[in-house]
Design a protein around this motif. Sequence first.
Motif, PDB file in Angstrom:
ATOM      1  N   HIS A  77      36.584  53.807  71.551  1.00 54.00           N
ATOM      2  CA  HIS A  77      35.392  53.086  70.567  1.00 54.00           C
ATOM      3  C   HIS A  77      35.828  51.922  70.190  1.00 54.00           C
ATOM      4  CE1 HIS A  77      34.073  57.395  69.850  1.00 54.00           C
ATOM      5  NE2 HIS A  77      33.053  56.865  70.726  1.00 54.00           N
ATOM      6  N   GLU A  99      33.753  48.933  70.023  1.00 50.65           N
ATOM      7  CA  GLU A  99      32.648  49.007  69.235  1.00 50.65           C
ATOM      8  C   GLU A  99      33.021  48.750  67.817  1.00 50.65           C
ATOM      9  OE1 GLU A  99      31.625  53.272  71.047  1.00 50.65           O
ATOM     10  OE2 GLU A  99      29.475  52.072  70.781  1.00 50.65           O
ATOM     11  N   THR A 117      33.227  45.064  67.478  1.00 46.51           N
ATOM     12  CA  THR A 117      31.672  44.635  67.333  1.00 46.51           C
ATOM     13  C   THR A 117      31.505  44.688  66.010  1.00 46.51           C
ATOM     14  OG1 THR A 117      31.200  45.291  69.654  1.00 46.51           O
ATOM     15  CG2 THR A 117      29.311  44.708  67.917  1.00 46.51           C
ATOM     16  N   ALA A 129      33.217  41.872  64.199  1.00 46.41           N
ATOM     17  CA  ALA A 129      32.867  40.603  64.502  1.00 46.41           C
ATOM     18  C   ALA A 129      31.342  40.512  63.669  1.00 46.41           C
ATOM     19  CB  ALA A 129      32.469  40.546  65.955  1.00 46.41           C
ATOM     20  N   ASP A 157      42.784  39.970  67.298  1.00 45.64           N
ATOM     21  CA  ASP A 157      41.285  39.210  67.124  1.00 45.64           C
ATOM     22  C   ASP A 157      40.163  40.104  67.740  1.00 45.64           C
ATOM     23  OD1 ASP A 157      42.372  37.159  65.954  1.00 45.64           O
ATOM     24  OD2 ASP A 157      42.928  36.193  67.529  1.00 45.64           O
ATOM     25  N   PRO A 158      39.327  40.068  67.273  1.00 46.37           N
ATOM     26  CA  PRO A 158      37.925  40.921  67.579  1.00 46.37           C
ATOM     27  C   PRO A 158      37.755  40.382  69.182  1.00 46.37           C
ATOM     28  CG  PRO A 158      37.334  40.333  65.427  1.00 46.37           C
ATOM     29  CD  PRO A 158      38.575  39.593  65.680  1.00 46.37           C
ATOM     30  N   ALA A 159      37.867  39.071  69.415  1.00 46.92           N
ATOM     31  CA  ALA A 159      37.413  38.606  70.663  1.00 46.92           C
ATOM     32  C   ALA A 159      38.380  39.200  71.713  1.00 46.92           C
ATOM     33  CB  ALA A 159      37.491  37.076  70.608  1.00 46.92           C
ATOM     34  N   GLU A 160      39.765  39.375  71.153  1.00 47.89           N
ATOM     35  CA  GLU A 160      40.570  40.136  72.538  1.00 47.89           C
ATOM     36  C   GLU A 160      40.197  41.493  72.765  1.00 47.89           C
ATOM     37  OE1 GLU A 160      42.873  38.220  73.564  1.00 47.89           O
ATOM     38  OE2 GLU A 160      42.867  36.545  72.086  1.00 47.89           O
ATOM     39  N   PHE A 217      36.818  43.071  73.152  1.00 48.92           N
ATOM     40  CA  PHE A 217      35.558  43.457  73.629  1.00 48.92           C
ATOM     41  C   PHE A 217      35.594  42.273  74.884  1.00 48.92           C
ATOM     42  CE2 PHE A 217      33.514  40.070  71.366  1.00 48.92           C
ATOM     43  CZ  PHE A 217      33.781  40.410  70.087  1.00 48.92           C
TER      44      PHE A 217
END
Lengths: 234, 390
Positions: free
Chosen positions: B297, B300, B303, B306, B385-388, B390
């Motif tokens: 998860h 998610e 996300t 983010a 980091d969230p971008a790493e 998803f």
Amino acid sequence: MINLLNNCEPSIKIDGLSHWFGKGSMRRQVLDSISMQINPGEVVLLTGPSGCGKTTLLTLIGALRKVEEGSLFVFGSQLRGSRRKTRQKLRRQIGMIFQGHNLLRCLTAEQNVQMGSDLIKGISYCDRRDQAREWLLAVGLEDQMSKLPHDLSGGQKQRVAIARALASRPKLLLADEPTAALDSVTGREIVDLLKRLALEQSCSVLMVTHDPRILDVADRLLKMEDGRLLLPIG
Amino acid sequence: MKSDFFQKRRIPLAWLLLTRQPLRLLVAIAGICFAGILMFMQLGFRDGLFDASVTVHKLFDTDLVLMSPRSMSSISMSGFPRRRLIQTMAHQNVVGITPVNWNFLLWRNPDTLSTRSILALGFEPGDPLLKDPNFSSKAQALKNRGRVLFDELSRDEFGPIPDWYRNGRVVETEVAGKRIRVAGLVSLGPSFGADGNLITSRETFMQLLPSNPPGSIEIGLVRLREGSDPDLVADSLNRSLPADVKVLTHQAFIDFEKNYWRTSTSIGFIFTLGAVMGFVVGCVIVYQILYSDVSDHLPEYATLMAMGYQLKTLLGVVAREGIILSIMGYVPAYLAAQVLYALVRGSTKLPVAMDPQRAFLVFILILVMCMGSAVAAMRRLVDADPAEIF
Ligand SMILES: Nc1ncnc2c1ncn2[C@@H]1O[C@H](COP(=O)(O)OP(=O)(O)OP(=O)(O)O)[C@@H](O)[C@H]1O
Ligand SMILES: [Mg+2]
């Protein structure tokens, strides 16, 4: 906060922003001294060939990545060397439409959108749910509300993601190819919707797109190539 | 109040995340349940063994117990002069005494003729001995020589004595090489040191064990006047009596025996270690399951980060998942442990039973296990980091 009230303050102000991926000998530059600014209520389109760094730029502006070099102000806060708390607060004011939808698989379309409206404080559960429904209605999914993402088509998922991003009433919308999976009619409707929102709430929009049919909604067009921003021609 | 609830109400994300894949949830519950059963069994055995070491001790009708300071436990009791017990009568609060002989003798199984060590208690049949109100009438039969009361809860290896006796047979066998007859049945229960028990008169006891000095007893029971404080009387008797005897309250007598098994043997250590192993194995299982669940998860959660959700909120979601999993794993573990305890009681006759304290302890351990694993699995979200993701 005071900065926010000032209308002349740009939503985004970038100066000499560079970014690298990888470590050691694998280190490769993807963004090369980008400078630009976006004002409140402005709709800016960003185009460029695949792999030129558009998504990277969007995630940097969305406070989803650490800034390595250059300065990046969003709503007046410097993101370079910012604290996690600052970035987290900033993200609440930014609506993000991801290239890969990023819907929560365990939630229905309606619940996914409500995760967006849940970010607004001081509204009752029922009101938040009603807002979620209105947004789904606006993107034309009123009869798909209780479906899981698994049971939706690519374009429908994209529209749920758009509704979710709008549901938190952002001041800045970052959209990564929001019309890629939509037919020309729906794509047009969605883009018009985004534009209307921008006008209504003085929300700035930065949209990555390859779709030549929607270029006319833009107040401004930016072109990228190999990590550089090309100067506007003409 | 009501409006506050609706303001705070959120989508039940933890529940929806867990139930999205029912099969995976089932595996997680099975794993947690297994760990719970392991801990229940190990702790149950440990407590059961300590309780079992004092099955007979608990049954005595007494306030104070005299014993030799050289006695280390029920399996190595030393004698002390019976005079000491009689001396306690001088204390104004003492109303009755019972001298008791206590030793292990060899019992011959009348069916298979093999011999086995049995705990024999000898007392004057007229004296009170056990709390059981029916006991004194049974004890009358011991006034004849060579008669014993057999413990019907003794292990089966001593022979089918209770069955034979109830069917009206005359049950005779040898104890310490001398002929005796079973004159009745009592319910005591095997203890850790003794697989079976018999009670007889001191006279018969002396016959069976002629080497025992006649004026020597192993324990002395002292009953006090209603309303007197056993601790105070025990103190004053300890001060007035010579050092060849010590006075314990009934509870201290029980604790003394338990303490022997806990500290002087490796049994306590082994089962505590077993419980710790259960906990560790449980942790590994639960961590594996929750880690893969959280990893699954993670995009998610990223996300949600983010979108602007706080890390605190997401940790709350995972903590709620942990609580839901603990409860769903604990309930079947509790029920299974009840069944297994009953099976163990049936086959070993050890007093292994659920007690609320242990039930609570195991629940807390499971909760710690689930929450700890869930939070450990979330660590990746904290520094990435969230971008790493998803
Ligand atoms: N996490 C990462 N680690 C290493 N390199 C990456 C990472 N993410 C992207 N890149 C590289 O950085 C470059 C820019 O990627 P980016 O995703 O920004 O491109 P894009 O312009 O969005 O392309 P597209 O139009 O195909 O979506 C690409 O060459 C890509 O391979
Ligand atoms: Mg991209």
